[in-house]
Design a protein around this motif. Structure first.
Motif, PDB file in Angstrom:
ATOM      1  N   ALA A  91       0.818  -1.222   0.000  1.00 19.57           N
ATOM      2  CA  ALA A  91       0.000   0.000   0.000  1.00 19.57           C
ATOM      3  C   ALA A  91       0.843   1.259   0.000  1.00 19.57           C
ATOM      4  N   HIS A  92       2.035   1.175   0.579  1.00 29.09           N
ATOM      5  CA  HIS A  92       2.901   2.363   0.678  1.00 29.09           C
ATOM      6  C   HIS A  92       4.135   2.256  -0.214  1.00 29.09           C
ATOM      7  N   ASP A  93       4.082   1.354  -1.174  1.00 26.96           N
ATOM      8  CA  ASP A  93       5.166   1.178  -2.138  1.00 26.96           C
ATOM      9  C   ASP A  93       6.517   1.037  -1.442  1.00 26.96           C
ATOM     10  N   ILE A  94       6.553   0.193  -0.436  1.00 25.01           N
ATOM     11  CA  ILE A  94       7.784  -0.053   0.318  1.00 25.01           C
ATOM     12  C   ILE A  94       8.526  -1.229  -0.312  1.00 25.01           C
ATOM     13  N   GLY A  95       9.727  -0.957  -0.779  1.00 20.27           N
ATOM     14  CA  GLY A  95      10.527  -1.985  -1.421  1.00 20.27           C
ATOM     15  C   GLY A  95      11.746  -2.403  -0.622  1.00 20.27           C
ATOM     16  N   TYR A  96      11.965  -1.711   0.520  1.00 17.81           N
ATOM     17  CA  TYR A  96      13.124  -2.006   1.365  1.00 17.81           C
ATOM     18  C   TYR A  96      12.681  -2.091   2.817  1.00 17.81           C
ATOM     19  N   PHE A  97      13.194  -3.092   3.533  1.00 18.87           N
ATOM     20  CA  PHE A  97      12.867  -3.293   4.945  1.00 18.87           C
ATOM     21  C   PHE A  97      14.179  -3.390   5.717  1.00 18.87           C
ATOM     22  N   PHE A  98      14.402  -2.429   6.611  1.00 18.28           N
ATOM     23  CA  PHE A  98      15.597  -2.405   7.450  1.00 18.28           C
ATOM     24  C   PHE A  98      15.165  -2.643   8.890  1.00 18.28           C
ATOM     25  N   TYR A  99      15.578  -3.790   9.443  1.00 15.54           N
ATOM     26  CA  TYR A  99      15.137  -4.164  10.789  1.00 15.54           C
ATOM     27  C   TYR A  99      16.327  -4.131  11.736  1.00 15.54           C
ATOM     28  N   ASN A 100      16.255  -3.226  12.709  1.00 13.37           N
ATOM     29  CA  ASN A 100      17.359  -2.927  13.617  1.00 13.37           C
ATOM     30  C   ASN A 100      17.148  -3.661  14.940  1.00 13.37           C
ATOM     31  N   GLY A 101      17.804  -4.825  15.088  1.00 12.37           N
ATOM     32  CA  GLY A 101      17.578  -5.596  16.305  1.00 12.37           C
ATOM     33  C   GLY A 101      18.530  -6.765  16.432  1.00 12.37           C
ATOM     34  N   ASP A 109      16.271 -12.456  17.159  1.00 10.51           N
ATOM     35  CA  ASP A 109      14.857 -12.638  16.813  1.00 10.51           C
ATOM     36  C   ASP A 109      14.460 -11.723  15.661  1.00 10.51           C
ATOM     37  N   SER A 110      14.987 -10.511  15.667  1.00 16.60           N
ATOM     38  CA  SER A 110      14.666  -9.550  14.614  1.00 16.60           C
ATOM     39  C   SER A 110      15.248  -9.980  13.276  1.00 16.60           C
ATOM     40  N   GLN A 111      16.455 -10.513  13.296  1.00 16.23           N
ATOM     41  CA  GLN A 111      17.052 -10.994  12.044  1.00 16.23           C
ATOM     42  C   GLN A 111      16.250 -12.159  11.478  1.00 16.23           C
ATOM     43  N   ASP A 112      15.672 -12.958  12.360  1.00  9.08           N
ATOM     44  CA  ASP A 112      14.807 -14.057  11.934  1.00  9.08           C
ATOM     45  C   ASP A 112      13.565 -13.508  11.232  1.00  9.08           C
ATOM     46  N   THR A 113      12.976 -12.457  11.802  1.00 11.16           N
ATOM     47  CA  THR A 113      11.794 -11.847  11.186  1.00 11.16           C
ATOM     48  C   THR A 113      12.125 -11.289   9.811  1.00 11.16           C
ATOM     49  N   ALA A 114      13.233 -10.558   9.700  1.00  9.37           N
ATOM     50  CA  ALA A 114      13.624  -9.991   8.407  1.00  9.37           C
ATOM     51  C   ALA A 114      13.843 -11.097   7.371  1.00  9.37           C
ATOM     52  N   HIS A 115      14.433 -12.198   7.811  1.00  5.57           N
ATOM     53  CA  HIS A 115      14.661 -13.320   6.900  1.00  5.57           C
ATOM     54  C   HIS A 115      13.336 -13.906   6.419  1.00  5.57           C
ATOM     55  N   LYS A 116      12.388 -14.082   7.338  1.00  8.18           N
ATOM     56  CA  LYS A 116      11.092 -14.657   6.964  1.00  8.18           C
ATOM     57  C   LYS A 116      10.323 -13.723   6.022  1.00  8.18           C
ATOM     58  N   VAL A 117      10.412 -12.406   6.265  1.00  7.03           N
ATOM     59  CA  VAL A 117       9.716 -11.455   5.398  1.00  7.03           C
ATOM     60  C   VAL A 117      10.287 -11.522   3.987  1.00  7.03           C
ATOM     61  N   SER A 118      11.593 -11.656   3.862  1.00  4.56           N
ATOM     62  CA  SER A 118      12.190 -11.739   2.526  1.00  4.56           C
ATOM     63  C   SER A 118      11.692 -12.992   1.799  1.00  4.56           C
ATOM     64  N   GLN A 119      11.520 -14.086   2.532  1.00  7.96           N
ATOM     65  CA  GLN A 119      11.043 -15.330   1.933  1.00  7.96           C
ATOM     66  C   GLN A 119       9.583 -15.212   1.516  1.00  7.96           C
ATOM     67  N   LEU A 120       8.759 -14.634   2.406  1.00  6.73           N
ATOM     68  CA  LEU A 120       7.331 -14.527   2.115  1.00  6.73           C
ATOM     69  C   LEU A 120       7.077 -13.560   0.964  1.00  6.73           C
ATOM     70  N   GLY A 121       7.819 -12.446   0.936  1.00  4.12           N
ATOM     71  CA  GLY A 121       7.645 -11.489  -0.151  1.00  4.12           C
ATOM     72  C   GLY A 121       7.846 -12.142  -1.504  1.00  4.12           C
ATOM     73  N   GLU A 122       8.869 -12.955  -1.578  1.00  2.00           N
ATOM     74  CA  GLU A 122       9.148 -13.665  -2.827  1.00  2.00           C
ATOM     75  C   GLU A 122       7.998 -14.615  -3.163  1.00  2.00           C
ATOM     76  N   ALA A 123       7.516 -15.339  -2.146  1.00  2.00           N
ATOM     77  CA  ALA A 123       6.451 -16.320  -2.371  1.00  2.00           C
ATOM     78  C   ALA A 123       5.144 -15.650  -2.772  1.00  2.00           C
ATOM     79  N   MET A 124       4.900 -14.436  -2.281  1.00  2.00           N
ATOM     80  CA  MET A 124       3.649 -13.734  -2.573  1.00  2.00           C
ATOM     81  C   MET A 124       3.727 -12.845  -3.809  1.00  2.00           C
ATOM     82  N   GLY A 125       4.844 -12.900  -4.503  1.00  2.00           N
ATOM     83  CA  GLY A 125       4.974 -12.082  -5.701  1.00  2.00           C
ATOM     84  C   GLY A 125       5.208 -10.619  -5.407  1.00  2.00           C
ATOM     85  N   TYR A 126       5.692 -10.325  -4.218  1.00  4.30           N
ATOM     86  CA  TYR A 126       6.025  -8.945  -3.852  1.00  4.30           C
ATOM     87  C   TYR A 126       7.448  -8.944  -3.302  1.00  4.30           C
ATOM     88  N   PRO A 127       8.439  -9.058  -4.165  1.00  6.10           N
ATOM     89  CA  PRO A 127       9.825  -9.095  -3.694  1.00  6.10           C
ATOM     90  C   PRO A 127      10.176  -7.833  -2.909  1.00  6.10           C
TER      91      PRO A 127
END
Length: 419
Positions: free
Chosen positions: A102-112, A115-133
């Motif tokens: 909705a906000h045309d966000i193409g980059y995700f920077f997670y500072n933590g 556990d936070s690195q795990d979340t960032a990793h999962k988001v990168s995987q899901l984005g690819e799977a959902m057709g929203y890299p």
């Protein structure tokens, strides 16, 4: 490829320099208008994405963003909120993608941390799977210094400096009054599974009999008899004893000495009170008068005494996260790579998020002495450069001056997600 927006969020316990990394991210993004339009910051970390509460950092002046370098705490709000696995709670990850889209966000920077690195990793995987890299880059942060793959973590050098200074100053206080007052002083530090912070207190020792005299680490089980004998011998020899203990100290059967019986949002046992437990042991078995202190939030909030090395690295890693992203890297975390101890030299590297997610780097055995009651010279060689240098904030009327951001919110574009 047209420029897109970025989302930045702070996660977990804050540090004296997490905002320094934020400044690095935002300033570097502004240097790349061809790739990044605006950096949106999440209000209270990842909750800002789930609740679509976004701050437009583009409306902050360059001076305000630069002043984040001197401001402790989390300027945009942080949170202890762990997203479950994709199979357990896919809806939350899909919500993140919905808001990002909705906000045309193409980059995700997670500072933590881990556990936070795990979340960032999962988001990168899901984005690819959902057709929203989406490009996901972790920005390391933890006072515990327990992220693998990096020589040190932003936040640690400053808390290490605070604890070393506090140990030296408190030790002088105790020494001056020991004849008629306190014989044993106990300082409790943070550190659930890794004893890096407690170990840093050893830097305070400037001669053989100077404090700390005992350091209790979570990497080794407490041997009560050996510990009490060391305390007794120290008091008899020099008149007093300073003990530094990590909150994650365990008994011989593996229990936390200070386990409160509750869990935090990440599922970790909530700890607190190991210092009074050790003090009670000293009183009951040795009869010495004691005092204890629990550094708690003071140690991680002390920007006024931050390590210059820590500040420099926190800012460099924030900038590196953006540089990696615009260069096409994904699902990685920038790291500190040590080139030499003295003089200290380092450079920026990177590690895949999959290699740091939910993992901990504890103190190696060669950093702990044979009695398990202090650290070795190898540990001191590692620690010394991390507390080096001063980077004082500006002062006004005798107090540090901190920035207060405008923090203007972005209008929501998605339906509410949570009640």
């Amino acid at each position: 490829m047209p420029a897109r927006n970025a989302f930045y969020a702070q996660s977990g316990g804050v540090t004296a320099v997490i905002n320094t990394s934020a400044a690095g991210v935002i300033e570097a993004a502004r240097d790349h208008p061809e790739a990044i339009n605006t950096v949106y910051a999440g209000v209270n970390g990842i909750l800002g994405a789930l609740d679509e509460q976004l701050i437009d950092t583009g409306r902050e002046s360059a001076e305000s963003i630069a002043a984040l370098r001197y401001t402790p705490g989390g300027a945009f709000g942080s949170a202890r909120y762990k997203l479950k696995g994709l199979d357990e709670n896919r809806a939350e990850y899909e919500r993140l993608i919905e808001v990002f889209r909705a906000h045309d966000i193409g980059y995700f920077f997670y500072n933590g941390g881990g556990d936070s690195q795990d979340t960032a990793h999962k988001v990168s995987q899901l984005g690819e799977a959902m057709g929203y890299p989406i490009t996901c880059i972790g920005v390391p942060k933890t006072v515990d210094n327990d992220l693998p793959g990096t020589d040190t973590c932003p936040g640690f050098g400053s808390v290490a400096k605070y604890i070393a200074v506090a140990t030296r100053e408190a030790g002088l206080d105790v020494a001056s009054m020991a004849e008629t007052s306190t014989r044993v002083f106990i300082l409790e530090t943070m550190g659930r599974h890794a004893g890096w912070i407690a170990a840093a207190s050893a830097l305070a020792r400037d001669h053989e009999e100077a404090p700390p005299h005992v350091i209790l680490l979570p990497e080794v089980a407490l041997d009560e008899a050996r510990f009490l004998e060391r305390v007794r011998a120290c008091v008899e020899r020099i008149g007093y004893c300073v003990v530094v203990v990590s909150e994650g100290l365990r008994t011989a059967d593996g229990r936390f000495v200070a386990d409160q019986g509750t869990r935090d949002a990440f599922g970790h046992a909530q700890l607190g009170g190991v210092a009074p437990a050790i003090a009670a042991m000293v009183r009951e078995r040795l009869g010495y008068k004691y005092h204890y202190a629990i550094a708690d939030y003071l140690q991680r909030a002390a920007r006024h005494i931050a390590s210059a090395t820590d500040v420099e690295q926190a800012h460099a890693l924030g900038r590196a996260a953006v540089e990696f992203a615009v260069a096409g890297h994904n699902a990685v975390m920038p790291t500190i790579v040590r080139d030499a101890d003295a003089p200290y030299r380092w450079h920026i590297g990177q590690v895949p998020l999959a290699d740091v997610a939910n993992r901990e780097a504890r103190m190696p055995a060669e950093y702990i002495d044979a009695d398990n009651l202090f650290v070795t010279e190898a540990a001191l060689r590692y620690l010394r450069p991390l507390i080096a240098g001063e980077d004082y904030p500006p002062y006004r009327d005798g107090l540090p001056e901190h920035v207060h951001l405008r923090a203007e919110r972005v209008a929501p574009r998605c339906p509410p997600f949570r009640d």
